[in-house]
Design an enzyme around this catalytic site. Structure first.
Site, short mmCIF file in Angstrom:
data_model
loop_
_atom_site.label_atom_id
_atom_site.label_comp_id
_atom_site.label_asym_id
_atom_site.label_seq_id
_atom_site.Cartn_x
_atom_site.Cartn_y
_atom_site.Cartn_z
N LYS A 190 0.94 -1.22 0.00
CA LYS A 190 0.07 0.09 -0.06
C LYS A 190 0.75 1.41 -0.11
CE LYS A 190 -4.34 -2.16 1.59
NZ LYS A 190 -3.89 -3.51 1.96
C1 PLP Z 1 -4.70 -4.29 1.39
C2 PLP Z 1 -3.79 -5.95 1.42
C3 PLP Z 1 -4.28 -6.89 0.63
C4 PLP Z 1 -5.37 -6.73 -0.20
O1 PLP Z 1 -5.10 -6.03 -1.29
P1 PLP Z 1 -6.44 -5.47 -2.09
O2 PLP Z 1 -5.80 -4.62 -3.18
O3 PLP Z 1 -7.47 -4.94 -1.24
O4 PLP Z 1 -6.95 -6.66 -3.01
C5 PLP Z 1 -3.32 -8.14 0.67
N1 PLP Z 1 -1.98 -8.13 1.54
C6 PLP Z 1 -1.67 -7.09 2.12
C7 PLP Z 1 -0.58 -7.27 3.06
C8 PLP Z 1 -2.79 -5.81 2.25
O5 PLP Z 1 -2.29 -4.92 3.10
#
Ligand code: PLP
Length: 459
Positions: free
Chosen positions: A111
């Protein structure tokens, strides 16, 4: 490139917005998500990227091709260079699986890419217009820290983060409350849902809207989605080199990866933003064989792919908790791309769901076989990939699995599976010695409103 709501009618130019308008608005006025109106072909650009291309360079050039003439080449390059002082790392796990490590940013999860890009793009646009904005976010822990880190130190932006008192982990609380500067943490006496409600009320409040330029930075923002497509392109460009190296050392007889050969990506998914970004890259001409959507027990999309019915439900709690989503919001974007036809989606996306016991087993087995520690989200992806390879035989090219978080972020689960404590990266450790600075607040909208007006509107 122009954008339109997923809920808007196709055809016509009604409701089309620029990238800038889309990122400051967050959600479309009709409640839908912003989505590209058409799909430029960038395959010539992709083929020109050599295997050694730097991530920020690739990001800047791709961004300019996507958004010109809305932004200049110089602006695109500046945004990308500021946003990405960190890069993805492609690492072979074995001859059939490559890990695309997306956890080398400041909060050690993928993210960081979207949050950092959004912060730099907003800052660029605001400074150009000599405006300021206030970002308001509610967090249950993780997303908030990526957003706070990304916006910290941006000249034209103030950040207010609401978090539920006593309900985030001690490390997460330090990540939220020790930045200072333009980042202010509000410790709300209530739950995460209360924090979200307060934020929603603020966005609807006429007085606040008149006096402050309030904006959001949540995960459905187009400005967090678009940059996530860049690491698929980068991985594909880099894989040529990585495959050549790993094949010659591990398996000298296999064909060497060559440009233009389509690859398969496995994406551990919850809200499906990451997967949607990969599908965008494919729509722009990236040679992709297929996407493997790996979920935990929250298997709404794998079940849709099987049955053709989209059946959202309350989320279940699992070990890969950042993927505990029972009604994935980006499904609306995916469905739009495939024109609501499950058969079209099936031609490109496969689904696999992985249980908690299988997740733990994957962490243990992969560590035994290769010495690599996986966080539970990445483990879901690797497990799904092993099953996929068993079912369909050896893939022509290794599967690239997105490694979404550093194992140290989920150290307890990794220890339970392997008996080993992953080493904590410096960027996670550095907050430990600092002291918390938060404003305590009752769960009352009047208090939030007074705080915001006093702090940002001079009364
Ligand atoms: C947010 C997140 C996901 C999922 O990603 P999406 O874009 O919501 O499908 C997977 N792994 C981690 C570590 C995350 O923080």
């Amino acid at each position: 490139m122009r954008f339109r709501s997923t809920r808007g009618a196709a055809g016509g130019t009604g409701g089309e917005v620029s990238f800038r308008e889309a990122i400051f608005a967050g959600l479309a006025p009709d409640g839908g998500l912003f989505h590209p109106v058409d799909w430029p072909d960038l395959s010539d650009l992709f083929l020109r990227f050599d295997p050694g291309v730097e991530f920020s360079d690739l990001a800047g050039r791709t961004l300019h091709r996507l958004l010109a003439p809305e932004i200049s080449g110089e602006q695109a390059e500046r945004i990308a260079r500021r946003a990405f002082p960190f890069s993805p790392v492609l690492r072979p796990l074995d001859p059939q699986v490559l890990l695309l490590e997306l956890f080398h940013g400041p909060t050690c999860a993928f993210k960081d890419f979207g949050a950092s890009f959004l912060a730099c793009a907003m800052d660029e646009f605001l400074r150009q217009e000599a405006r300021r904005a206030v970002i308001l976010v509610a967090t249950s822990g993780d997303t908030g820290s990526a957003v706070a880190r990304a916006f910290h130190g941006k000249q034209a932006i103030d950040v207010v983060i609401l978090y539920p008192s006593g309900r985030v982990s001690p490390l997460q609380e330090l990540q939220l409350t020790t930045l200072g500067g333009n980042v202010c943490a509000l410790e709300v006496q209530g739950s995460f849902d209360d924090c979200q409600k307060l934020v929603k009320e603020a966005f609807l409040d006429p007085q606040l809207r008149a006096k402050l330029s309030l904006t959001s930075a949540n995960s459905i923002n187009l400005g967090r989605l678009v940059p996530q497509s860049f690491y698929y392109i980068h991985a594909w460009a880099r894989a040529r080199e990585t495959l050549r190296v790993s094949r010659s050392s591990a398996d000298g007889t296999a064909p060497v990866g060559s440009p233009g050969v389509p690859v398969t990506f496995c994406v551990p998914s919850g809200n499906f933003g990451n997967l949607t970004a990969g599908v965008y890259a494919w729509k722009w001409g990236l040679p992709v064989e297929s996407f493997l959507a790996a979920t935990n027990r929250n298997d709404i999309v794998p079940r849709y792919l099987e049955s053709g019915r989209f059946d959202p439900r309350a989320s279940l709690h699992t070990l890969s908790n950042a993927m505990d989503v029972g009604n994935p919001s980006n499904f609306e974007r995916l469905s739009r791309i495939f024109e609501g036809e499950v058969s079209r989606m099936r031609a490109v996306i496969h689904g696999e769901s992985v249980s908690d016991p299988d997740t733990l087993q994957a962490i243990r087995e992969e560590h035994e076989q290769s010495g690599v520690l996986l966080d539970p989200h990445t483990a879901v992806g690797v497990r799904a990939t092993r099953r996929f390879l068993e079912r369909y035989g050896r893939a022509a090219q290794p599967v690239i699995v997105l490694a979404t978080a550093h194992p140290a972020k989920f150290g307890e689960i990794v220890r339970e599976a392997t008996g080993i404590d992953p080493e904590v990266p410096a960027s996670l450790r550095e907050v430990l010695g600092r002291s918390k600075q938060a404003v305590r607040m009752e769960n009352r909208f009047a208090d939030l409103s007074a705080f915001l007006l006093q702090r940002f509107a001079g009364g």
